[in-house]
Scaffold this motif. Structure first.
Motif, PDB file in Angstrom:
ATOM      1  N   LYS A  94       0.864  -1.177   0.000  1.00  0.00           N
ATOM      2  CA  LYS A  94       0.000   0.000   0.000  1.00  0.00           C
ATOM      3  C   LYS A  94       0.899   1.224   0.000  1.00  0.00           C
ATOM      4  O   LYS A  94       1.915   1.240   0.683  1.00  0.00           O
ATOM      5  CB  LYS A  94      -0.879   0.039   1.255  1.00  0.00           C
ATOM      6  N   LEU A  95       0.508   2.252  -0.760  1.00  0.00           N
ATOM      7  CA  LEU A  95       1.310   3.479  -0.809  1.00  0.00           C
ATOM      8  C   LEU A  95       0.502   4.613  -0.169  1.00  0.00           C
ATOM      9  O   LEU A  95      -0.514   5.040  -0.711  1.00  0.00           O
ATOM     10  CB  LEU A  95       1.661   3.824  -2.265  1.00  0.00           C
ATOM     11  N   TYR A  96       0.958   5.078   0.997  1.00  0.00           N
ATOM     12  CA  TYR A  96       0.272   6.149   1.730  1.00  0.00           C
ATOM     13  C   TYR A  96       0.977   7.477   1.468  1.00  0.00           C
ATOM     14  O   TYR A  96       2.193   7.532   1.485  1.00  0.00           O
ATOM     15  CB  TYR A  96       0.318   5.891   3.242  1.00  0.00           C
ATOM     16  N   VAL A 144       9.530   3.821 -11.632  1.00  0.00           N
ATOM     17  CA  VAL A 144       8.913   4.952 -10.922  1.00  0.00           C
ATOM     18  C   VAL A 144       7.409   4.974 -11.188  1.00  0.00           C
ATOM     19  O   VAL A 144       6.973   4.784 -12.320  1.00  0.00           O
ATOM     20  CB  VAL A 144       9.520   6.299 -11.382  1.00  0.00           C
ATOM     21  N   ILE A 145       6.641   5.210 -10.101  1.00  0.00           N
ATOM     22  CA  ILE A 145       5.198   5.426 -10.234  1.00  0.00           C
ATOM     23  C   ILE A 145       4.920   6.878  -9.882  1.00  0.00           C
ATOM     24  O   ILE A 145       5.483   7.401  -8.919  1.00  0.00           O
ATOM     25  CB  ILE A 145       4.425   4.508  -9.261  1.00  0.00           C
ATOM     26  N   ALA A 146       4.064   7.535 -10.674  1.00  0.00           N
ATOM     27  CA  ALA A 146       3.622   8.896 -10.342  1.00  0.00           C
ATOM     28  C   ALA A 146       2.130   8.845 -10.077  1.00  0.00           C
ATOM     29  O   ALA A 146       1.399   8.151 -10.792  1.00  0.00           O
ATOM     30  CB  ALA A 146       3.918   9.844 -11.503  1.00  0.00           C
ATOM     31  N   SER A 147       1.671   9.566  -9.039  1.00  0.00           N
ATOM     32  CA  SER A 147       0.236   9.555  -8.752  1.00  0.00           C
ATOM     33  C   SER A 147      -0.212  10.916  -8.269  1.00  0.00           C
ATOM     34  O   SER A 147       0.592  11.714  -7.778  1.00  0.00           O
ATOM     35  CB  SER A 147      -0.085   8.494  -7.691  1.00  0.00           C
ATOM     36  N   ALA A 148      -1.520  11.176  -8.410  1.00  0.00           N
ATOM     37  CA  ALA A 148      -2.085  12.448  -7.945  1.00  0.00           C
ATOM     38  C   ALA A 148      -3.492  12.190  -7.438  1.00  0.00           C
ATOM     39  O   ALA A 148      -4.123  11.195  -7.797  1.00  0.00           O
ATOM     40  CB  ALA A 148      -2.100  13.466  -9.083  1.00  0.00           C
ATOM     41  N   CYS A 149      -3.988  13.116  -6.596  1.00  0.00           N
ATOM     42  CA  CYS A 149      -5.316  12.916  -5.998  1.00  0.00           C
ATOM     43  C   CYS A 149      -6.204  14.133  -6.262  1.00  0.00           C
ATOM     44  O   CYS A 149      -5.746  15.150  -6.771  1.00  0.00           O
ATOM     45  CB  CYS A 149      -5.185  12.661  -4.503  1.00  0.00           C
ATOM     46  N   LYS A 150      -7.476  14.010  -5.899  1.00  0.00           N
ATOM     47  CA  LYS A 150      -8.414  15.123  -6.046  1.00  0.00           C
ATOM     48  C   LYS A 150      -7.939  16.286  -5.185  1.00  0.00           C
ATOM     49  O   LYS A 150      -7.491  16.061  -4.058  1.00  0.00           O
ATOM     50  CB  LYS A 150      -9.811  14.709  -5.598  1.00  0.00           C
ATOM     51  N   ALA A 151      -8.036  17.499  -5.711  1.00  0.00           N
ATOM     52  CA  ALA A 151      -7.498  18.630  -4.953  1.00  0.00           C
ATOM     53  C   ALA A 151      -8.221  19.910  -5.331  1.00  0.00           C
ATOM     54  O   ALA A 151      -8.587  20.122  -6.484  1.00  0.00           O
ATOM     55  CB  ALA A 151      -6.013  18.783  -5.244  1.00  0.00           C
ATOM     56  N   SER A 152      -8.407  20.775  -4.341  1.00  0.00           N
ATOM     57  CA  SER A 152      -8.911  22.116  -4.630  1.00  0.00           C
ATOM     58  C   SER A 152      -7.929  23.166  -4.126  1.00  0.00           C
ATOM     59  O   SER A 152      -8.184  24.354  -4.205  1.00  0.00           O
ATOM     60  CB  SER A 152     -10.283  22.311  -3.976  1.00  0.00           C
ATOM     61  N   LYS A 153      -6.778  22.694  -3.583  1.00  0.00           N
ATOM     62  CA  LYS A 153      -5.725  23.612  -3.132  1.00  0.00           C
ATOM     63  C   LYS A 153      -4.402  23.123  -3.692  1.00  0.00           C
ATOM     64  O   LYS A 153      -4.227  21.957  -3.990  1.00  0.00           O
ATOM     65  CB  LYS A 153      -5.629  23.588  -1.599  1.00  0.00           C
ATOM     66  N   LYS A 154      -3.444  24.063  -3.757  1.00  0.00           N
ATOM     67  CA  LYS A 154      -2.157  23.736  -4.360  1.00  0.00           C
ATOM     68  C   LYS A 154      -1.429  22.630  -3.590  1.00  0.00           C
ATOM     69  O   LYS A 154      -0.828  21.734  -4.191  1.00  0.00           O
ATOM     70  CB  LYS A 154      -1.280  24.986  -4.427  1.00  0.00           C
ATOM     71  N   GLU A 155      -1.503  22.637  -2.262  1.00  0.00           N
ATOM     72  CA  GLU A 155      -0.701  21.645  -1.512  1.00  0.00           C
ATOM     73  C   GLU A 155      -1.203  20.219  -1.713  1.00  0.00           C
ATOM     74  O   GLU A 155      -0.445  19.263  -1.598  1.00  0.00           O
ATOM     75  CB  GLU A 155      -0.631  21.991  -0.016  1.00  0.00           C
ATOM     76  N   ILE A 177       2.048  16.104  -7.235  1.00  0.00           N
ATOM     77  CA  ILE A 177       2.236  14.758  -7.791  1.00  0.00           C
ATOM     78  C   ILE A 177       3.281  14.067  -6.919  1.00  0.00           C
ATOM     79  O   ILE A 177       4.314  14.653  -6.599  1.00  0.00           O
ATOM     80  CB  ILE A 177       2.759  14.864  -9.235  1.00  0.00           C
ATOM     81  N   ILE A 178       2.998  12.823  -6.529  1.00  0.00           N
ATOM     82  CA  ILE A 178       3.978  12.080  -5.724  1.00  0.00           C
ATOM     83  C   ILE A 178       4.628  11.009  -6.587  1.00  0.00           C
ATOM     84  O   ILE A 178       3.946  10.302  -7.337  1.00  0.00           O
ATOM     85  CB  ILE A 178       3.310  11.445  -4.481  1.00  0.00           C
ATOM     86  N   LEU A 179       5.978  10.932  -6.498  1.00  0.00           N
ATOM     87  CA  LEU A 179       6.713   9.874  -7.204  1.00  0.00           C
ATOM     88  C   LEU A 179       7.123   8.811  -6.198  1.00  0.00           C
ATOM     89  O   LEU A 179       7.589   9.121  -5.101  1.00  0.00           O
ATOM     90  CB  LEU A 179       7.960  10.453  -7.878  1.00  0.00           C
ATOM     91  N   TRP A 180       6.948   7.524  -6.595  1.00  0.00           N
ATOM     92  CA  TRP A 180       7.275   6.401  -5.723  1.00  0.00           C
ATOM     93  C   TRP A 180       8.263   5.491  -6.434  1.00  0.00           C
ATOM     94  O   TRP A 180       8.206   5.340  -7.638  1.00  0.00           O
ATOM     95  CB  TRP A 180       6.031   5.577  -5.382  1.00  0.00           C
ATOM     96  N   GLN A 231       9.666  11.737  -4.270  1.00  0.00           N
ATOM     97  CA  GLN A 231       9.626  13.180  -4.495  1.00  0.00           C
ATOM     98  C   GLN A 231       8.182  13.647  -4.559  1.00  0.00           C
ATOM     99  O   GLN A 231       7.289  12.889  -4.915  1.00  0.00           O
ATOM    100  CB  GLN A 231      10.298  13.470  -5.848  1.00  0.00           C
ATOM    101  N   SER A 232       7.957  14.894  -4.188  1.00  0.00           N
ATOM    102  CA  SER A 232       6.630  15.487  -4.342  1.00  0.00           C
ATOM    103  C   SER A 232       6.759  16.671  -5.286  1.00  0.00           C
ATOM    104  O   SER A 232       7.563  17.576  -5.029  1.00  0.00           O
ATOM    105  CB  SER A 232       6.113  15.928  -2.976  1.00  0.00           C
ATOM    106  N   LEU A 233       6.019  16.669  -6.383  1.00  0.00           N
ATOM    107  CA  LEU A 233       6.132  17.733  -7.397  1.00  0.00           C
ATOM    108  C   LEU A 233       4.941  18.666  -7.264  1.00  0.00           C
ATOM    109  O   LEU A 233       3.816  18.311  -7.596  1.00  0.00           O
ATOM    110  CB  LEU A 233       6.154  17.127  -8.799  1.00  0.00           C
TER     111      LEU A 233
END
Length: 827
Positions: free
Chosen positions: A562-564, A581-592, A596-599, A608-610
């Motif tokens: 699991k990737l938290y 490398v896996i890149a993932s992103a989630c639902k967001a309404s703010k910049k923080e 994008i998180i790289l695993w 890394q967090s982009l």
């Protein structure tokens, strides 16, 4: 010239609209309602032969127009939530070869149509056709059709009651139509046509809950009616002619009450009596059907066999006892499903010859059973079409191009592969595994190598799955690819996976875990842990695609990680081509939250967090050479990230180009993006109907550092005509070196374009529209994802070397996954 695109496979299932959504015609075709379409499936060749599109909302019921002489039907009636019925007809009955189908809409109901029945009034084909339809506007409408025009001839009102099912037939030995309506007041109403009008003649009480199904059967001189209800019972009624001359003799013997009615036109009276009550189901009975009659010695013979489907997860075939003639369950067969998270069956049908039965389960899945040739009491599960029962959100080819995996809002991940049979040249696609059956709606997935994938759902974690040994063995058997090619170290893999009673994570099951429990003394059975065993997984060696009840629980893949890290529901995920490398992103309404998180796929640690975008990142794509990562977002911009240098922990990405308020071309959410195979250009598609190709991402330019100015639109803005929800570029070019671009729209259309940069400045002539996939083959609702197979050739055909074929997988909000064969020489 051959058409450039043909439909290779469609994966879908029946609508969850109660009984009536499935009908098996005498010609052998199975028609079922799937989203807005009526799909025709041929069980003999095991593929869907056509999809009839005409409804604007969910189709709730389908029925073939029955002929009294038992000939093959050439017409079909369907009713939907768009308040209309459609009569479909075609000329040729012998074979189905995608001929033109004429559709005649019947409009008049003011609410959704839920039940329909249709019958010819005589054997001559050009004569009158009667259709009865029930809708949730509390009416039953009678329609007649003469050769060309169809009209509503009568409306029967039921006050504020609902009619759940209707069935038409003819009184014994006459041409007088009789209509049975199953009502929510627990009674069956019989209407008989007199002087051209249907009149309520009789009410049959007896059931104690809503009546869900009624069906007539003509047997010699008598007419039988089977009805089923939510009181778990099935009743069989008999209508026969009553001779006048016999005076009633008074005697004290107990006999069933007869209801007598007479018809004005004919000087006959008829008696209706209750023949039998069948109790055997333990829950609501949703459907009851007679085995179809067959022609013998010039007359129609009606077999005394009934099929019933219930919410107790069983389907029963009832027959009268040979000696006593009493209907017994003992003389009958019970089939059903065990395990899984389903509820029961909505509908069931006999095949025309009675040797197969189909059942429509609560989640829309179809189950098919075939009668064994030797022991007639034994029915075995057969291969049948299957698919998602809600919107399909994402689909991906495996890197070798041998199967596809799709995820959907129905909380399942499904794997489809071609089935290669030794004796046949024809390759058909089937669902061969359901690696993940989840508790959240699934949203996205990415393949990490051959038999490993990561999926994201409406939860904050990403889950990584790896294929177990049992799957790889079965995959090898079904697709004909030898085991050595698939897996080098299968000995240390788990056998399969199982989900704990209250869990969401698939736990690995190893060979030692499946030991058989020894028989102990009786007391120990009563402990809870013995009644509910933890391990439901049973390894099966398959040589053909598994049936539905096996897919429900025996084909799970173990979850290995699991990737938290994300704070909201996962929205998109991508994996680079070297699977590091896996890149993932989630639902967001703010910049923080939009970062994008790289695993890393070796340590499963966060690399890394982009952070750049302000709103949800809608799709991520690594360039084919893995040097760039592209992100597109709901904030109407894209960002390009370049791989700097590999440290020990993994690659480091920095933002090297982006659009902002001043440079943006898209004015709405950018839904989708993709790369050209040479990593020079990328494409974006947006809700503002625009498709744009950007470039060039050459390394020489990037070395100088002034990238921001160098990446600009390389193509003119392509207007796709509707919101663009998916784009995909083929890894294989056309013979003259043009990029092949597939564009999926919100209205379900898929259009293929080719593009090649001609000069320094973008020119409109660079785009050519090669082909628009025709209406009945494309989707009925928004296209969610388009994914090209990475190599030329068709999966399962071994035609990689000099192949003209490409394959495109698509999935949509209309619950279907489709695979198209695209001829790149014809584009």
């Amino acid at each position: 010239m051959a058409a450039p695109v043909s439909l290779c496979h469609i994966a879908c299932c029946a609508n969850r609209a109660g009984g009536g959504a499935v009908a098996w015609g005498r010609g052998g075709l199975l028609a079922f309602a799937s989203c807005h379409d009526v799909v025709l499936y041929d069980p003999a060749v095991r593929r869907a032969v056509a999809a009839l599109r005409g409804h604007a909302d969910r189709v709730n019921c389908v029925c073939w127009v029955r002929r009294r002489d038992g000939a093959s039907e050439t017409q079909l009636v369907s009713g939907g939530s768009d308040k209309q019925l459609i009569l479909w007809e075609w000329k040729d009955t012998v074979t189905w070869n995608n001929q033109l189908v004429k559709s005649i809409p019947l409009k008049g109901h003011t609410e959704a149509v839920f039940a329909v029945d249709a019958v010819y009034q005589s054997d001559e084909p050009d004569l009158n056709l009667l259709i009865a339809s029930a809708a949730s506007d509390s009416t039953v409408r009678i329609w007649s059709w003469h050769g060309s025009e169809a009209k509503c001839v009568e409306i029967l009102h039921f006050g504020n009651g609902f009619v759940m099912d209707v069935c038409l037939s003819f009184l014994p030995g006459s041409n007088v139509p009789i209509l049975a309506c199953g009502d929510d007041d627990c009674k069956i109403s019989l209407f008989i046509q007199q002087n051209g009008q249907f009149q309520k003649t009789l009410i049959l009480p007896g059931h104690e809950d809503w009546i869900r199904g009624v069906e007539w059967a003509v047997c010699g001189e008598d007419l039988f009616l089977a009805s089923c209800a939510k009181d778990c019972l099935i009743r069989i009624w008999k209508v026969c002619t009553k001779s006048k001359q016999l005076p009633e003799t008074e005697d004290d013997s107990i006999k069933l009450k007869e209801n007598v009615f007479s018809v004005k036109d004919a000087d006959t009276s008829y008696a209706v009596s209750l023949e039998s009550v069948l109790a055997g189901h333990e829950n609501w009975v949703y459907a009851v059907h007679w085995q179809p009659s067959f022609s013998k010695d010039g007359s129609m013979q009606q077999p005394m066999r009934i099929l019933s489907a219930s919410m107790d997860r069983t389907v029963i075939i009832w027959e009268p006892d040979k000696e006593s003639g009493v209907w017994l369950e003992q003389a009958s067969v019970r089939v059903g499903e065990v395990g899984g998270n389903t509820l029961g069956f909505f509908d069931c049908q006999f095949s025309p010859d009675g040797s197969m039965i189909i059942a429509h389960a609560f989640h829309g899945a179809l189950h098919l059973w075939k009668q064994a040739t030797v022991n007639k009491k034994e029915w075995t599960p057969e291969v049948v079409i299957s698919g998602h029962f809600k919107s399909v959100e994402d689909v991906k080819w495996d890197p070798e191009g041998e199967f596809i995996i799709s995820v959907g809002s129905d909380q399942t991940t499904r794997l489809f592969a071609p089935w290669k049979r030794k004796e046949e040249t024809e390759v058909t696609w089937h669902e061969i595994a359901r690696p993940q059956v989840h508790g959240y709606d699934l949203r996205c997935l990415a393949m990490i190598g051959r038999f490993e994938f990561v999926s994201g759902a409406d939860e904050k974690v990403l889950r990584v799955f790896r294929a177990p040994k049992n799957f790889i063995e079965n995959f090898s058997n079904i697709t004909g690819i030898p085991m050595e090619k698939l897996c080098s170290h299968s000995s240390d893999l788990p056998e399969g996976a199982t989900v704990p009673a209250l869990g969401l994570s698939n736990k690995a099951v190893f060979e030692g875990d499946m030991a058989v429990q020894p028989d102990e003394d009786e007391e120990s059975f009563n402990t809870i842990s013995n009644q509910y065993p933890e391990i439901y997984f049973q390894p099966l060696i398959l040589t053909e695609p598994p049936p539905e009840d096996h897919l429900l629980q025996n084909t799970l893949w173990p979850e290995i990680q699991k990737l938290y890290g994300h704070g909201y529901e996962i929205f998109c995920v991508a994996c680079n081509n070297s699977n590091t490398v896996i890149a993932s992103a989630c639902k967001a309404s703010k910049k923080e939250h939009a970062a994008i998180i790289l695993w890393s796929t070796t340590s499963w640690k966060k690399l890394q967090s982009l952070s750049f975008h302000n709103l949800t990142v809608t799709q991520l794509a690594f360039s084919p050479d893995d040097r760039f990562l592209l992100a597109v977002s709901r904030d109407r911009n894209w960002s390009l990230w370049r791989e700097q240098d590999c440290s020990e922990s993994g690659p480091v990405f920095t933002c090297c180009a982006y659009t902002d308020k001043n440079t943006a071309v898209h004015s709405r959410i950018i839904w989708s993006c993709d790369w050209t195979p040479d990593s020079k250009y990328f494409i974006t598609g947006s809700r503002d109907k625009k498709v744009i190709i950007w470039g060039q991402c050459d390394l020489s330019v990037i070395a100088e550092g002034n990238v921001l100015d160098s990446i600009k639109p390389c193509s003119t803005v392509l207007d796709a005509g509707d919101s663009v929800t998916a784009v995909g570029i083929s890894r294989v070019l056309t013979p003259d070196g043009r990029y092949i671009v597939a564009v999926g729209l919100e209205n379900g259309k898929i259009i293929l374009y080719t593009w090649k940069q001609s000069g320094k400045e973008p020119a409109l002539a660079d785009w050519t529209t090669s082909c628009e996939i025709n209406n009945s083959q494309s989707h009925a609702l928004a296209v969610k994802r388009l994914c090209w197979r990475h190599h030329a050739g068709r999966a399962g055909h071994n035609d990689e070397n000099s192949s003209k074929w490409l394959q495109l997988a698509s999935c949509g909000a209309d619950h279907s996954v489709k695979i198209f064969n695209v001829n790149r020489f014809a584009l």
